[in-house]
Design a protein around this motif. Structure first.
Motif, PDB file in Angstrom:
ATOM      1  N   ARG A  43       0.832  -1.211   0.000  1.00 24.70           N
ATOM      2  CA  ARG A  43       0.000   0.000   0.000  1.00 24.70           C
ATOM      3  C   ARG A  43       0.861   1.252   0.000  1.00 24.70           C
ATOM      4  O   ARG A  43       0.625   2.180  -0.781  1.00 24.70           O
ATOM      5  CB  ARG A  43      -0.932   0.004   1.224  1.00 24.70           C
ATOM      6  CG  ARG A  43      -1.720   1.311   1.392  1.00 24.70           C
ATOM      7  CD  ARG A  43      -2.578   1.294   2.638  1.00 24.70           C
ATOM      8  NE  ARG A  43      -1.821   1.000   3.831  1.00 24.70           N
ATOM      9  CZ  ARG A  43      -1.067   1.892   4.483  1.00 24.70           C
ATOM     10  NH1 ARG A  43      -0.956   3.139   4.034  1.00 24.70           N
ATOM     11  NH2 ARG A  43      -0.405   1.547   5.580  1.00 24.70           N
TER      12      ARG A  43
ATOM     13  N   LYS B  98       2.532   1.961  -3.254  1.00 25.54           N
ATOM     14  CA  LYS B  98       1.586   2.467  -4.241  1.00 25.54           C
ATOM     15  C   LYS B  98       1.350   3.963  -4.018  1.00 25.54           C
ATOM     16  O   LYS B  98       1.200   4.731  -4.964  1.00 25.54           O
ATOM     17  CB  LYS B  98       0.251   1.719  -4.145  1.00 25.54           C
ATOM     18  CG  LYS B  98       0.263   0.314  -4.710  1.00 25.54           C
ATOM     19  CD  LYS B  98      -1.101  -0.328  -4.561  1.00 25.54           C
ATOM     20  CE  LYS B  98      -1.125  -1.728  -5.134  1.00 25.54           C
ATOM     21  NZ  LYS B  98      -2.454  -2.376  -4.936  1.00 25.54           N
TER      22      LYS B  98
ATOM     23  N   ARG C 194       1.099  -9.633  -4.470  1.00 22.34           N
ATOM     24  CA  ARG C 194       1.180  -8.975  -5.771  1.00 22.34           C
ATOM     25  C   ARG C 194       0.718  -9.905  -6.889  1.00 22.34           C
ATOM     26  O   ARG C 194       0.060  -9.475  -7.839  1.00 22.34           O
ATOM     27  CB  ARG C 194       2.608  -8.482  -6.018  1.00 22.34           C
ATOM     28  CG  ARG C 194       2.922  -7.214  -5.228  1.00 22.34           C
ATOM     29  CD  ARG C 194       4.332  -6.736  -5.437  1.00 22.34           C
ATOM     30  NE  ARG C 194       4.512  -5.413  -4.825  1.00 22.34           N
ATOM     31  CZ  ARG C 194       5.683  -4.923  -4.426  1.00 22.34           C
ATOM     32  NH1 ARG C 194       6.779  -5.649  -4.578  1.00 22.34           N
ATOM     33  NH2 ARG C 194       5.762  -3.718  -3.882  1.00 22.34           N
TER      34      ARG C 194
END
Length: 269
Positions: free
Chosen positions: A167, A170, A248
């Motif tokens: 997270r 990202k 992932r």
């Protein structure tokens, strides 16, 4: 102007002794002029007097001793972390905690609870973002039994840490392989310090983690009950890496399946 009786005591820290808490390891928040870093492990050691409480004039040997006493790390592991860390930031004598936050050395972007280093700045921010702390807590997915308990009783494991790392990268952008390894190692160490096992899950209590990472404070009355070695950390870091890779893959597979369903839907139109 006099200070009201209810106001927290303002004092100066020198060495490991605090004029309010004494010579022990009771918690005392940093005072004005104290030096701190983006690293909760080091800041916590200073806040509890395992290294100089003002965070200044600290040697690699001071850090080695503090890591052993505060977290129960083995001598080789503590020595490795301290001396290699000092070499990376090019400090060969004594330094202040703030200097350990030199951007791009040991410190890295995509921290779990700190913002990235602003462009043109040498050292990373030390302020903790409460929103990032809450986001980190939200990354923890409890098991069936944990759902029946108070949220403070939840455990964070490899997969939860992996979810948080994905997270943050990202949000802030990916980090290089060396700093990715450092980031995994940071959490691998604390997973080993407070590892708790139940029938459904092995991890660290969120109550402990949240206090440590947001208040930079140890659990009340806690003391190390085992020694954690270098290979323990390597094993846990590999566990986090494996969990990141699996999550992932799962995300990529889910995205591919969704795209396929969308294309099928368009074909029927």
């Amino acid at each position: 102007m006099s200070i009201p009786d209810s106001h927290p005591s303002i004092h100066e820290h020198k060495g490991k002794t605090c004029p309010v808490t004494g010579q022990g390891h009771a918690f005392c928040a940093p005072q004005q002029g104290d030096s701190r870093s983006p690293c909760p492990a080091l800041n916590t050691m200073a806040n509890h007097g395992y290294i100089a409480r003002d965070g200044k004039n600290i040697s690699a040997q001071d850090v080695t001793r503090g890591l052993k006493e505060c977290y129960g790390l083995s001598s080789p592991l503590a020595y490795f972390l301290a001396y290699v860390g000092f070499m990376i930031i090019r400090k060969f004598g004594r330094t202040n905690l703030f200097d350990i936050g030199k951007h791009g050395a040991v410190e890295h972007n995509a921290s779990l609870v700190h913002h990235d280093t602003p462009e043109g700045h040498t050292c990373a921010p030390i302020d903790i973002d409460s929103k990032l702390v809450e986001d980190l807590c939200a990354d923890v997915k409890p098991g069936p039994k944990e759902c029946e308990k108070d949220g403070k009783s939840w455990l964070m494991n490899y997969e939860d840490v992996a979810r948080a790392r994905i997270r943050r990268e990202k949000e802030a952008g990916p980090i290089d392989s060396v700093h990715a390894e450092i980031a995994r190692g940071e959490m691998a160490i604390i997973l080993g310090v407070w590892e708790t096992k139940t029938k459904d899950k092995a991890g660290i209590p969120m109550e402990y983690l949240k206090r440590w990472i947001s208040e930079e404070r140890m659990p009340d009355g806690w003391r190390p009950d085992h020694v954690q070695g270098l290979m323990d950390v390597v094993k846990r870091a590999k566990g986090i890496k494996k969990a990141v890779e699996q999550l992932r893959k799962d995300e990529a597979a889910a995205a591919a399946a969704s795209s396929s369903e969308t294309e099928k839907g368009k074909g029927k139109e």
